[in-house]
Design a protein around this motif. Structure first.
Motif, PDB file in Angstrom:
ATOM      1  N   ARG A 196       0.831  -1.195   0.000  1.00 42.38           N
ATOM      2  CA  ARG A 196       0.000   0.000   0.000  1.00 42.38           C
ATOM      3  C   ARG A 196       0.872   1.253   0.000  1.00 42.38           C
ATOM      4  N   ARG A 197       1.931   1.188   0.799  1.00 41.96           N
ATOM      5  CA  ARG A 197       2.798   2.375   0.885  1.00 41.96           C
ATOM      6  C   ARG A 197       3.456   2.698  -0.452  1.00 41.96           C
ATOM      7  N   GLN A 198       3.623   1.683  -1.245  1.00 40.06           N
ATOM      8  CA  GLN A 198       4.228   1.965  -2.553  1.00 40.06           C
ATOM      9  C   GLN A 198       3.179   2.249  -3.616  1.00 40.06           C
ATOM     10  N   ALA A 199       1.930   2.172  -3.209  1.00 37.23           N
ATOM     11  CA  ALA A 199       0.861   2.349  -4.198  1.00 37.23           C
ATOM     12  C   ALA A 199       0.587   3.829  -4.454  1.00 37.23           C
ATOM     13  N   ARG A 200      -0.030   4.079  -5.594  1.00 36.61           N
ATOM     14  CA  ARG A 200      -0.393   5.445  -5.971  1.00 36.61           C
ATOM     15  C   ARG A 200      -1.849   5.392  -6.421  1.00 36.61           C
ATOM     16  N   ILE A 201      -2.604   6.428  -6.040  1.00 31.25           N
ATOM     17  CA  ILE A 201      -4.008   6.461  -6.477  1.00 31.25           C
ATOM     18  C   ILE A 201      -4.256   7.744  -7.258  1.00 31.25           C
ATOM     19  N   GLU A 202      -4.852   7.600  -8.425  1.00 33.06           N
ATOM     20  CA  GLU A 202      -5.169   8.774  -9.236  1.00 33.06           C
ATOM     21  C   GLU A 202      -6.676   8.931  -9.297  1.00 33.06           C
ATOM     22  N   VAL A 203      -7.146  10.113  -8.885  1.00 38.78           N
ATOM     23  CA  VAL A 203      -8.591  10.335  -8.890  1.00 38.78           C
ATOM     24  C   VAL A 203      -8.940  11.338  -9.981  1.00 38.78           C
ATOM     25  N   THR A 204      -9.844  10.953 -10.860  1.00 34.28           N
ATOM     26  CA  THR A 204     -10.282  11.880 -11.908  1.00 34.28           C
ATOM     27  C   THR A 204     -11.707  12.313 -11.625  1.00 34.28           C
ATOM     28  N   LYS A 205     -11.906  13.628 -11.646  1.00 38.37           N
ATOM     29  CA  LYS A 205     -13.248  14.168 -11.425  1.00 38.37           C
ATOM     30  C   LYS A 205     -13.588  15.130 -12.536  1.00 38.37           C
ATOM     31  N   ILE A 206     -14.888  15.363 -12.712  1.00 34.34           N
ATOM     32  CA  ILE A 206     -15.288  16.378 -13.691  1.00 34.34           C
ATOM     33  C   ILE A 206     -15.811  17.572 -12.894  1.00 34.34           C
ATOM     34  N   ASP A 207     -15.227  18.696 -13.086  1.00 33.56           N
ATOM     35  CA  ASP A 207     -15.673  19.885 -12.354  1.00 33.56           C
ATOM     36  C   ASP A 207     -17.088  20.260 -12.804  1.00 33.56           C
ATOM     37  N   GLU A 208     -17.998  20.387 -11.826  1.00 29.84           N
ATOM     38  CA  GLU A 208     -19.411  20.576 -12.190  1.00 29.84           C
ATOM     39  C   GLU A 208     -19.673  21.890 -12.913  1.00 29.84           C
ATOM     40  N   THR A 209     -18.965  22.948 -12.518  1.00 29.41           N
ATOM     41  CA  THR A 209     -19.251  24.243 -13.143  1.00 29.41           C
ATOM     42  C   THR A 209     -18.544  24.397 -14.483  1.00 29.41           C
ATOM     43  N   THR A 210     -17.263  24.075 -14.521  1.00 25.53           N
ATOM     44  CA  THR A 210     -16.533  24.283 -15.784  1.00 25.53           C
ATOM     45  C   THR A 210     -16.611  23.086 -16.725  1.00 25.53           C
ATOM     46  N   GLY A 211     -16.958  21.944 -16.176  1.00 26.14           N
ATOM     47  CA  GLY A 211     -17.018  20.742 -17.002  1.00 26.14           C
ATOM     48  C   GLY A 211     -15.633  20.195 -17.329  1.00 26.14           C
ATOM     49  N   GLU A 212     -14.621  20.749 -16.676  1.00 26.40           N
ATOM     50  CA  GLU A 212     -13.259  20.285 -16.981  1.00 26.40           C
ATOM     51  C   GLU A 212     -12.883  19.056 -16.183  1.00 26.40           C
ATOM     52  N   ARG A 213     -12.002  18.306 -16.763  1.00 31.15           N
ATOM     53  CA  ARG A 213     -11.544  17.075 -16.131  1.00 31.15           C
ATOM     54  C   ARG A 213     -10.339  17.410 -15.258  1.00 31.15           C
ATOM     55  N   GLU A 214     -10.356  17.027 -13.998  1.00 29.76           N
ATOM     56  CA  GLU A 214      -9.157  17.274 -13.183  1.00 29.76           C
ATOM     57  C   GLU A 214      -8.711  15.982 -12.502  1.00 29.76           C
ATOM     58  N   THR A 215      -7.403  15.834 -12.417  1.00 30.75           N
ATOM     59  CA  THR A 215      -6.874  14.601 -11.840  1.00 30.75           C
ATOM     60  C   THR A 215      -5.964  14.937 -10.674  1.00 30.75           C
ATOM     61  N   ARG A 216      -6.141  14.187  -9.577  1.00 26.71           N
ATOM     62  CA  ARG A 216      -5.232  14.381  -8.433  1.00 26.71           C
ATOM     63  C   ARG A 216      -4.599  13.057  -8.082  1.00 26.71           C
ATOM     64  N   THR A 217      -3.370  13.115  -7.617  1.00 24.66           N
ATOM     65  CA  THR A 217      -2.665  11.883  -7.305  1.00 24.66           C
ATOM     66  C   THR A 217      -2.334  11.825  -5.816  1.00 24.66           C
ATOM     67  N   TYR A 218      -2.522  10.662  -5.222  1.00 31.18           N
ATOM     68  CA  TYR A 218      -2.192  10.451  -3.804  1.00 31.18           C
ATOM     69  C   TYR A 218      -1.154   9.341  -3.717  1.00 31.18           C
ATOM     70  N   GLU A 219      -0.145   9.564  -2.875  1.00 29.87           N
ATOM     71  CA  GLU A 219       0.903   8.543  -2.743  1.00 29.87           C
ATOM     72  C   GLU A 219       1.050   8.100  -1.310  1.00 29.87           C
ATOM     73  N   ILE A 220       1.786   7.027  -1.090  1.00 31.78           N
ATOM     74  CA  ILE A 220       1.966   6.411   0.244  1.00 31.78           C
ATOM     75  C   ILE A 220       0.586   6.186   0.881  1.00 31.78           C
ATOM     76  N   ILE A 221      -0.123   5.236   0.325  1.00 25.15           N
ATOM     77  CA  ILE A 221      -1.508   5.001   0.756  1.00 25.15           C
ATOM     78  C   ILE A 221      -1.537   4.216   2.064  1.00 25.15           C
ATOM     79  N   ARG A 222      -2.408   4.635   2.960  1.00 26.03           N
ATOM     80  CA  ARG A 222      -2.565   3.898   4.220  1.00 26.03           C
ATOM     81  C   ARG A 222      -3.893   3.151   4.250  1.00 26.03           C
ATOM     82  N   SER A 223      -4.925   3.821   3.868  1.00 25.40           N
ATOM     83  CA  SER A 223      -6.218   3.116   3.798  1.00 25.40           C
ATOM     84  C   SER A 223      -7.169   3.843   2.871  1.00 25.40           C
TER      85      SER A 223
END
Ligand code: ASP
Length: 513
Positions: free
Chosen positions: A90-117
């Motif tokens: 898990r600590r070596q894992a990476r999670i990428e979250v993609t969301k669509i912004d409701e107002t602009t309709g743009e796609r945004e991606t955030r990355t999280y590292e060193i996952i615990r739970s």
């Protein structure tokens, strides 16, 4: 508020539990866990952060040199995927979250590292679960001392080996007989309703992908049912070990042997031992009485948490399967048991189903025949008029080996999975289902969720893909509640019929009416 509370407290136990169940279910449905929200804990030691993620478009997990994608409605699969990783992975894992912004309709991606739970966000309905867990634990802890003491006390009053052997043979024969009827009803229901053919293609593939790893983990568990081994295993090598491990069949064996042997040693030596067990038995019965006072609160908590966690969406696609199981269970309970009670005992139908209701509600909310055993024993003696000797033998044995509900469910599930995969089961294969499901249900431990693991044995025997279990995992909890309810009702009916055939049942129903 207070008058309502007073009124509630003055109600009959059954009504109280029923109200608790209904209110608990509503409470759980209102405070249902949000299926589109997860919390990710991440970051290095000393700098742990929590991200609250809602309404994602896609979540990708990169771990172990692989990547997994989870869409909007795959919260469950995502959480299970992370749970299965080791902490170091898990600590070596990476999670990428993609969301669509409701107002602009743009796609945004955030990355999280060193996952615990990665977890869903609990609600007040899931927060009350510990109250329910304490309730189940109390009942389970009563079961073993109660069974062992009442068996020993019961056996000392039997003092006749042939008598024990006849009751034993009769009970086991009866149990196997009702179990095979139960599976046959399940097979007929599944063949008539054909739930597998009614399942759409899309969810079928999704479920298989979603639950695949889970099923693999279950398949890895050691699964074998062998009659000879089961008989050999009934003899404990260490009675205290059997009690510590909760091995019910070994406990039954030890209790009977010990009780019978006590009658063969000098009276002045046997007497104090018997007295001790009588004392333990009375104390445990008193404890059941006490625990039943808190039953409504325990039931409320259990049902609220279960319903709160349950994803209702899955019910839609599996509705025919769920209906086939429930219909089969109802027929077995009200018709098979009804006919058996009517023809083999003098117990009135209405009286039986009225007095058994509190036992059924406890079985339904705990999904455990073992936890329900103390309540079933108390009802058997007090309300059904069965003697202590027979009850303390027939019910613990039944809770362990007699699982009509589980067997019926395995029958329907096997046909359902076969149908989904396009297999047409031959008569010979269906007979194999009867045989293996009887054995599998005997080998099923009387605790929640074991029936589905033992189903794998049935599938193996008829050559249907084991991964098919993935299709039905999502609704297993509800069906577990229903099949446990049927299991304990079957034990209670057997107790009445066999006790009466041994002249060990008092006519309480007419006195009560
Ligand atoms: N929960 C069931 C019982 O205790 C067993 C099962 O079918 O999973 O009776």
């Amino acid at each position: 508020m207070i008058p309502i509370l007073k009124k509630f407290l003055s109600l009959e136990l059954y009504t109280k539990i029923l109200i608790a169940l209904v209110v608990g279910a509503l409470f759980g449905a209102i405070f249902n866990v949000d299926r589109h929200r997860v919390q990710i804990e991440y970051g290095p030691d000393g700098e742990v952060n929590t991200a609250d993620i809602r309404n994602w478009e896609n979540i990708t997990v990169y771990a172990k040199d692989r990547e997994w994608n989870f869409g909007r409605s795959e919260q469950d699969a995502l959480i299970r995927n992370i749970e299965r990783l080791r902490p170091s992975e898990r600590r070596q894992a990476r999670i990428e979250v993609t969301k669509i912004d409701e107002t602009t309709g743009e796609r945004e991606t955030r990355t999280y590292e060193i996952i615990r739970s990665v977890e869903s966000v609990g609600t007040i309905a899931t927060a009350v679960r510990p109250i329910g867990t304490i309730f189940i634990r109390l009942l389970t802890f009563i079961a073993i001392p109660l069974v062992i003491s009442s068996l020993i006390v019961g056996a000392t009053s039997l003092s006749d080996l042939t008598k024990v052997a006849t009751i034993g043979a009769k009970t086991i024969g009866y149990y196997v007989f009702t179990t095979s009827i139960a599976i046959s009803i399940g097979l007929i229901a599944a063949n008539l309703i054909q739930p597998g053919i009614r399942m759409p293609e899309e969810p079928r593939e999704r479920f298989i992908a979603e639950y695949q790893d889970d099923v693999e983990a279950r398949i890895d568990e050691e699964l074998e049912v062998n009659i000879i081994d089961q008989i050999v295993n009934m003899v404990p090598t260490n009675p205290l070990g059997a009690m510590a491990e909760g091995e019910m069949l070994q406990i039954v064996f030890f209790g009977i042997v010990f009780g019978l042997i006590l009658t063969t040693i000098p009276r002045e030596k046997a007497e104090p031992v018997i007295k001790v067990f009588e004392g333990i038995m009375d104390a445990m019965i008193k404890l059941v009485e006490f625990v039943m006072k808190i039953a409504p609160y325990g039931v409320f908590a259990l049902i609220a948490a279960t319903v709160g966690e349950f994803g209702f969406d899955i019910l839609g696609t599996l509705v025919w399967y769920v209906m086939a199981v429930i219909l089969g269970l109802l027929i077995h309970m009200f018709i098979t048991y009804g006919i058996l009670l009517k023809s083999l005992s003098s117990m009135p139908y209405i009286y039986f189903f009225k007095e058994i209701r509190p036992v059924q509600l406890i079985a339904f909310s705990t999904s455990s025949s073992a936890a329900t055993l103390p309540v079933n024993m108390r009802t058997g003696e007090e309300k059904m008029g069965c003697s202590k000797e027979t009850t303390s033998f027939i019910l613990p044995l039944g809770a362990t080996i007699n699982m009509d509900g589980t067997a019926l469910y395995q029958g329907v599930a096997a046909v359902f999975i076969a149908q989904v995969y396009g297999f047409d089961l031959t008569i010979a294969q269906q007979l194999t289902v009867v045989l293996t499901a009887t054995l599998a249900s005997i080998g099923t431990a009387p605790v929640p969720g074991v029936g589905i693991i033992m189903l794998i044995i049935v599938l193996r025997a008829i050559g249907v893909p084991e991964e098919g279990v993935a299709l039905i995992l999502g609704v297993d909890r509800i069906l577990d509640m229903m099949r446990t309810l049927t299991n304990v009702t079957g034990d209670a009916a057997a107790n009445i019929i066999i006790s009466e055939s041994e002249d060990k049942r008092a006519d309480v129903e007419n006195r009560a009416m």
